[in-house]
Design a protein around this motif. Structure first.
Motif, PDB file in Angstrom:
ATOM      1  N   LEU A   1     -18.641 -40.533  62.149  1.00 30.86           N
ATOM      2  CA  LEU A   1     -18.648 -41.392  63.328  1.00 30.86           C
ATOM      3  C   LEU A   1     -17.374 -42.220  63.317  1.00 30.86           C
ATOM      4  CD1 LEU A   1     -20.255 -42.533  65.806  1.00 30.86           C
ATOM      5  CD2 LEU A   1     -21.099 -44.299  64.259  1.00 30.86           C
TER       6      LEU A   1
ATOM      7  N   SER B   1     -19.042 -39.247  67.937  1.00 30.43           N
ATOM      8  CA  SER B   1     -19.959 -38.738  66.919  1.00 30.43           C
ATOM      9  C   SER B   1     -19.769 -37.243  66.758  1.00 30.43           C
ATOM     10  CB  SER B   1     -21.404 -39.054  67.316  1.00 30.43           C
ATOM     11  OG  SER B   1     -22.317 -38.476  66.403  1.00 30.43           O
TER      12      SER B   1
ATOM     13  N   SER C   1     -26.833 -41.361  68.896  1.00 31.61           N
ATOM     14  CA  SER C   1     -26.479 -39.947  68.697  1.00 31.61           C
ATOM     15  C   SER C   1     -27.350 -39.345  67.603  1.00 31.61           C
ATOM     16  CB  SER C   1     -24.998 -39.815  68.323  1.00 31.61           C
ATOM     17  OG  SER C   1     -24.709 -40.525  67.121  1.00 31.61           O
TER      18      SER C   1
END
Length: 461
Positions: free
Chosen positions: A156, A182, A230
């Motif tokens: 990330l 992400s 995410s």
């Protein structure tokens, strides 16, 4: 001395079975800070963690499950795993005051990575109990029953800018913009922008409020922001494969089959939230607290969607559905006694939240197989409504006879179902209703803290 079946006996397995789990964690944090000018500085934060775990199980030949086997053998398994993760942040702080105006700017770049590796092996028909999981090759099969390894990694990366403005310590403004990426999302949808802002007014610092001595703090707040999620597994958007054992001719073979369809459009789940609140302090802050109202709307929810198996797949990750939450949070703190080194403080909190599904895969259509219903919380209890129990009366016996004509056998003492709509003495899905939810209507708590010099006693309800 059971001679018929290996019924589970915990007293036997206390000595004849083992399940060991060992973990070692190592965490470290370091930072450095450089001040270039009184109004400009740089800071670097770095944190990392390493976790190793070993899980091992063992069932001896005398255990509940294996004591009747012929020949007497044991089973064992051994699993290892390692997880490494780190996060690094680079931050620049700009702070400047000009007369009644104070400006602040924060610039941030961060990156984090997660990586895991694992291995496992299991064997049965181990020749001697002393081997446990330390000699899994010593078995009558000549090979382990199962073995495998695993690997996963994700990352990330983020960029952020935050601007703060303060006028005379009374009017406050904060505006933030985040740009997050992400690795677990689809190729062209890994990055997205998440803004937020907050306004505050310290009314107690106004000249007309300074004369009200009973009020020490009165702060009004308003905020809005969008956050992202995410939370899907690594590689799930790429159409992952699963091993598949089959027979090719007369020989066993192994291959791979897709078990989830790739989704090149999978992106971030987003939650937009408004909140308004007030912070207060009264009587030299002997009484203080906050009252806050919030409302959030979640869209593009990350869910797995069932699809026809004729496509070659059974499911797919998708951005589907919308949810709504709203509620009130109240907290109150009182200093009941504060004298001669003794202090008694009471903290109270109360909150309520209303959760509601707004939209699902097919718009406003319920997903009954998942237990999701438009206008209801995510977790509900759905069943037939019951009107007490059948009684041994002529009226109830007549009704029971009508149910019996459709194959439903009821007797006095059993539950009495309630049909929805026109009664036809048949229980169908249309007769089921929402009976309740696992979500509480409200949550409250109280903490009392008594302290005297270096001693403290706390009680929470």
């Amino acid at each position: 001395n059971n001679t018929t079946a290996p019924v589970w006996n915990p007293l036997i397995d206390l000595d004849e079975a083992e399940d060991n789990r060992n973990a070692t964690n190592l965490n470290g944090n370091v930072y450095t800070e450089v001040k270039f000018t009184p109004w400009l500085k740089y800071r670097m934060n770095f944190g990392s963690g390493l976790r190793n775990n070993i899980n091992s199980t063992f069932q001896s030949s005398n255990s509940t499950l294996l004591r009747k086997a012929t020949p007497p053998t044991s089973t064992a398994s051994y699993q290892t795993g390692e997880v490494f993760q780190y996060m690094i942040e680079n931050l620049f702080y700009f702070d400047k005051t000009y007369k009644d105006h104070t400006f602040g700017l924060l610039l941030m770049q961060s990156a984090q990575k997660y990586q895991s590796e694992s291995s496992n092996i299991g064997s049965s028909k181990i020749l001697y109990n002393a081997a446990k999981w330390y000699n899994l090759s010593a078995n009558l099969n000549g090979k382990p029953d199962s073995y495998g390894t695993g690997f996963s990694e994700s990352a990330l990366q983020s960029y952020m800018a935050r601007f703060n403005y303060n006028f005379r310590e009374k009017y406050l403004l904060t505006a933030t913009g985040r740009w997050d990426g992400s690795s677990v999302l689809a190729t062209d949808h890994k990055w997205d922008f998440f803004p937020s802002f907050a306004l505050a007014w310290k009314a107690h610092k106004e000249p007309w409020m300074e004369k009200v001595t009973a009020i020490n703090e009165l702060k009004l707040r308003l905020g809005y922001g969008i956050t992202g999620n995410s939370g899907v597994g690594a590689y799930t958007t790429m159409g992952p494969l699963a091993t598949y054992n089959y027979v090719f001719g007369t020989a066993p073979a192994i291959g791979y089959i897709p078990y989830m369809m790739a989704n090149p459009q999978l992106g971030w789940e987003k939650t937009a939230q408004w909140n308004a609140g007030v912070d207060f302090g009264l009587l030299k802050n002997r009484i203080s607290g906050t009252i806050e109202y919030y409302m959030s709307n979640t869209s593009d929810i990350l869910m797995t969607r069932d699809i026809p198996v004729v496509t070659g797949y059974s499911s797919i990750w998708y951005n589907i559905g919308k949810m709504k939450n709203s509620g009130v949070e109240i907290s109150l703190s009182t200093v009941n006694i504060d004298r001669k080194g003794f202090r008694w403080v009471t903290d109270l909190n109360w909150s309520t939240n209303k959760e509601e599904i707004v939209e699902l895969v097919n718009g406003k259509q319920d997903m009954k197989s998942n237990g999701w219903f438009i206008g209801q919380p995510l977790q509900v209890f759905r069943n037939y409504k019951v009107d007490g129990l059948w009684q041994d009366t002529p009226e109830d016996q007549a009704e029971i006879a009508k149910w019996l004509t459709n194959g439903y056998t009821f007797t006095p003492g059993q539950y009495k179902p309630v049909e929805q709509g026109t009664p036809d003495y048949k229980l169908t899905d249309d007769d089921m209703v929402i009976l309740g939810t696992a979500r509480p209507k409200w949550v409250a708590g109280m903490t009392n803290t008594l302290s005297y010099k270096n001693f403290e006693l706390s009680c929470f309800v």
